[in-house]
Design an enzyme around this catalytic site. Structure first.
Site, PDB file in Angstrom:
ATOM      1  N   ASN A   1      37.828  -7.570 -24.334  1.00  8.56           N
ATOM      2  CA  ASN A   1      36.386  -7.337 -24.384  1.00  8.56           C
ATOM      3  C   ASN A   1      35.667  -8.689 -24.348  1.00  8.56           C
ATOM      4  OD1 ASN A   1      33.735  -6.865 -25.106  1.00  8.56           O
ATOM      5  ND2 ASN A   1      34.206  -5.528 -26.833  1.00  8.56           N
TER       6      ASN A   1
ATOM      7  N   CYS B   1      27.083  -6.864 -26.087  1.00 12.10           N
ATOM      8  CA  CYS B   1      27.854  -6.395 -24.928  1.00 12.10           C
ATOM      9  C   CYS B   1      26.978  -5.729 -23.875  1.00 12.10           C
ATOM     10  CB  CYS B   1      28.933  -5.419 -25.386  1.00 12.10           C
ATOM     11  SG  CYS B   1      30.066  -6.137 -26.577  1.00 12.10           S
TER      12      CYS B   1
ATOM     13  N   HIS C   1      31.207  -1.593 -19.123  1.00 12.06           N
ATOM     14  CA  HIS C   1      31.584  -2.631 -20.083  1.00 12.06           C
ATOM     15  C   HIS C   1      33.004  -2.336 -20.558  1.00 12.06           C
ATOM     16  CE1 HIS C   1      31.911  -5.179 -23.454  1.00 12.06           C
ATOM     17  NE2 HIS C   1      31.725  -4.238 -24.356  1.00 12.06           N
TER      18      HIS C   1
HETATM   19  O1  UT7 Z   1      31.994  -4.105 -27.209  1.00 10.76           O
HETATM   20  C1  UT7 Z   1      31.259  -3.103 -27.833  1.00 10.76           C
HETATM   21  C2  UT7 Z   1      31.504  -2.977 -29.256  1.00 10.76           C
HETATM   22  N1  UT7 Z   1      32.826  -2.668 -29.695  1.00 10.76           N
HETATM   23  C3  UT7 Z   1      33.453  -1.527 -29.419  1.00 10.76           C
HETATM   24  O2  UT7 Z   1      33.050  -0.748 -28.619  1.00 10.76           O
HETATM   25  C4  UT7 Z   1      34.702  -1.205 -30.227  1.00 10.76           C
HETATM   26  C5  UT7 Z   1      34.813   0.265 -30.419  1.00 10.76           C
HETATM   27  N2  UT7 Z   1      35.908   0.651 -31.269  1.00 10.76           N
HETATM   28  C6  UT7 Z   1      37.205   0.604 -30.867  1.00 10.76           C
HETATM   29  O3  UT7 Z   1      37.538   0.173 -29.775  1.00 10.76           O
HETATM   30  C7  UT7 Z   1      38.243   1.166 -31.810  1.00 10.76           C
HETATM   31  O4  UT7 Z   1      37.591   1.804 -32.881  1.00 10.76           O
HETATM   32  C8  UT7 Z   1      39.232   0.108 -32.373  1.00 10.76           C
HETATM   33  C9  UT7 Z   1      40.192  -0.331 -31.278  1.00 10.76           C
HETATM   34  C10 UT7 Z   1      38.473  -1.080 -32.917  1.00 10.76           C
HETATM   35  C11 UT7 Z   1      40.085   0.723 -33.493  1.00 10.76           C
HETATM   36  O5  UT7 Z   1      40.769   1.878 -33.032  1.00 10.76           O
HETATM   37  P1  UT7 Z   1      40.703   3.228 -33.873  1.00 10.76           P
HETATM   38  O6  UT7 Z   1      41.541   4.206 -33.159  1.00 10.76           O
HETATM   39  O7  UT7 Z   1      39.264   3.571 -34.101  1.00 10.76           O
HETATM   40  O8  UT7 Z   1      41.439   2.814 -35.205  1.00 10.76           O
HETATM   41  P2  UT7 Z   1      40.876   2.849 -36.727  1.00 10.76           P
HETATM   42  O9  UT7 Z   1      39.843   1.783 -36.918  1.00 10.76           O
HETATM   43  O10 UT7 Z   1      40.529   4.244 -37.090  1.00 10.76           O
HETATM   44  O11 UT7 Z   1      42.165   2.412 -37.530  1.00 10.76           O
HETATM   45  C12 UT7 Z   1      43.358   3.221 -37.534  1.00 10.76           C
HETATM   46  C13 UT7 Z   1      44.428   2.497 -38.300  1.00 10.76           C
HETATM   47  C14 UT7 Z   1      43.958   1.950 -39.654  1.00 10.76           C
HETATM   48  O12 UT7 Z   1      45.028   2.078 -40.565  1.00 10.76           O
HETATM   49  P3  UT7 Z   1      45.045   3.298 -41.635  1.00 10.76           P
HETATM   50  O13 UT7 Z   1      43.790   3.123 -42.448  1.00 10.76           O
HETATM   51  O14 UT7 Z   1      45.040   4.535 -40.796  1.00 10.76           O
HETATM   52  O15 UT7 Z   1      46.302   3.059 -42.381  1.00 10.76           O
HETATM   53  C15 UT7 Z   1      43.753   0.478 -39.386  1.00 10.76           C
HETATM   54  O16 UT7 Z   1      43.900  -0.326 -40.537  1.00 10.76           O
HETATM   55  O17 UT7 Z   1      44.884   1.345 -37.554  1.00 10.76           O
HETATM   56  C16 UT7 Z   1      44.850   0.189 -38.399  1.00 10.76           C
HETATM   57  N3  UT7 Z   1      44.593  -0.981 -37.559  1.00 10.76           N
HETATM   58  C17 UT7 Z   1      45.566  -1.686 -36.962  1.00 10.76           C
HETATM   59  N4  UT7 Z   1      46.919  -1.545 -36.957  1.00 10.76           N
HETATM   60  C18 UT7 Z   1      47.636  -2.421 -36.228  1.00 10.76           C
HETATM   61  C19 UT7 Z   1      43.392  -1.513 -37.236  1.00 10.76           C
HETATM   62  N5  UT7 Z   1      43.566  -2.577 -36.414  1.00 10.76           N
HETATM   63  C20 UT7 Z   1      44.917  -2.696 -36.238  1.00 10.76           C
HETATM   64  C21 UT7 Z   1      45.726  -3.583 -35.500  1.00 10.76           C
HETATM   65  N6  UT7 Z   1      47.070  -3.415 -35.528  1.00 10.76           N
HETATM   66  N7  UT7 Z   1      45.202  -4.583 -34.759  1.00 10.76           N
END
Ligand code: UT7
Length: 332
Positions: free
Chosen positions: A287, A117, A257
């Site tokens: 993204n 990215c 980005h």
């Molecule tokens: O392009 C450069 C590289 N990439 C990035 O910069 C990505 C950076 N990271 C992010 O944007 C965020 O971390 C995400 C959007 C990927 C995830 O958001 P988050 O607030 O960090 O969520 P999390 O990974 O802590 O997950 C929270 C909960 C989990 O459930 P439990 O364990 O709390 O029960 C996940 O399993 O959300 C769950 N979850 C989802 N639920 C519904 C993860 N993905 C999804 C989904 N729909 N698509």
């Protein structure tokens, strides 16, 4: 023009997105997710996804053609093509060479640059050196990515994030004060496993078992990546502005980005920028990795949001991990 007076000025921009739209409602039918979760956690409402028979060089070529047209240059003027991508048409050769042939830019040097990215920032920093040194008179920088082809459409933690697209800029020499004022590139390979595709390279060549194990798809440690993204994008933005002799209050438009709306908002507010100083299109495109900044820049230019003399700040973060920023004074 002496070397110290010569700057690389962005003369033209272009972009190309697939026509197929994938909405959050569509994703609700594919994985266990909801429009509410995706919108509130990422800011994404829809993204553009290439069809099965489409591939990266087609979008890179279209974006490049638009950038050349807006720069009033023809393909034969181009000396160098740098294509920032981690999703090439095929492992060998560099897709930049395919783009060179598509454009009819015979004789131009061409290579791909893999910085995820952060690819557009890296490619801009590299291209800028070739122009400001006087070695090349016109350099095409393309950021193009079809991450959908590396996406595991059963993995809800990644498949809701990515979109496909390509953006391009053309750099030619110009006089100070316009042009790229400063840039920075950083990497920390200790975090190489934050975002990666395990198989398909020399470590795990493609085999029946790698395909069965879904090891050709992208894997990500989202939460850890998120924290690093906010911190590093703020730091590198401040450093590059200082290098250019500017303050955050001198920034007319910040084009970050587009990985996550919450990352963009956090970086913007840490830099003390108002909402109208930050360009955001993530809700429509998701993204798009190396394509995200040049696509957003092209949109901003075409909407008339960029004026001569404006200071534009770009910052990105991605796999590697890599990060970097660039500041540019928009030229006439
Ligand atoms: O392009 C450069 C590289 N990439 C990035 O910069 C990505 C950076 N990271 C992010 O944007 C965020 O971390 C995400 C959007 C990927 C995830 O958001 P988050 O607030 O960090 O969520 P999390 O990974 O802590 O997950 C929270 C909960 C989990 O459930 P439990 O364990 O709390 O029960 C996940 O399993 O959300 C769950 N979850 C989802 N639920 C519904 C993860 N993905 C999804 C989904 N729909 N698509």
């Amino acid at each position: 023009m002496t070397r110290s007076e010569r700057r690389a000025v962005i003369r033209g921009t272009g972009s190309a997105l697939p026509s197929r739209v994938l909405t959050n409602a569509d994703l609700e039918k594919m994985v266990d997710t909801s429009d509410d979760w995706i919108t509130s956690r990422t800011g994404i409402r829809e993204r553009r996804i290439a069809r099965e028979d489409e591939y990266m060089s087609q979008f890179a070529t279209r974006a490049a053609q638009e950038a050349l047209a807006s720069a009033h240059l023809s393909a034969s003027d181009i000396d160098l093509i740098v294509c920032a991508t981690v999703t090439p048409d095929m492992p060998i050769p560099a897709t930049a060479c395919i783009v060179q042939d598509n454009l009819g830019a015979a004789g131009a040097a061409a290579f791909d640059l893999a910085a995820g990215c952060s690819g557009f920032i890296y490619a801009l920093a590299v291209a800028e050196r070739f122009v400001s040194s006087g070695d090349y008179r016109a350099v095409l920088v393309v950021g193009a990515e079809l991450l959908s082809k590396y996406t595991d459409w059963r993995d809800r933690t990644t498949c809701v994030l990515f979109g496909d697209g390509a953006g391009a800029v053309v750099l030619t020499p110009g006089d100070a004060p316009y042009g790229v004022l400063a840039s920075s590139m950083h990497a920390d390979g200790k975090m190489a496993d934050f975002i990666y595709v395990p198989a398909g390279g020399t470590r795990e060549p493609a085999s029946e078992s790698t395909v069965a194990g879904r090891r050709h798809f992208i894997r990500m440690r989202g939460n850890e990546t998120f924290k690093m993204a906010v911190r590093s994008m703020e730091e590198t933005s401040r450093a590059v502005l200082q290098k250019a002799g500017l303050k955050t209050t001198d920034v007319n438009l910040f084009i970050p980005h587009q990985a996550n709306r919450r990352i963009i908002d956090a970086v913007g507010s840490r830099l003390g920028l108002r909402e109208d100083q930050v360009y955001i299109n993530i809700e429509r495109v998701g993204n798009t990795s190396a394509a995200s900044i040049p696509v957003a820049l092209d949109e901003a230019v075409r909407k008339g949001l960029v004026r001569v003399g404006d200071n534009l700040l770009f910052a990105a973060f991605g796999t590697g991990l890599t990060w970097g920023a660039a500041v540019c004074k928009w030229g006439p």
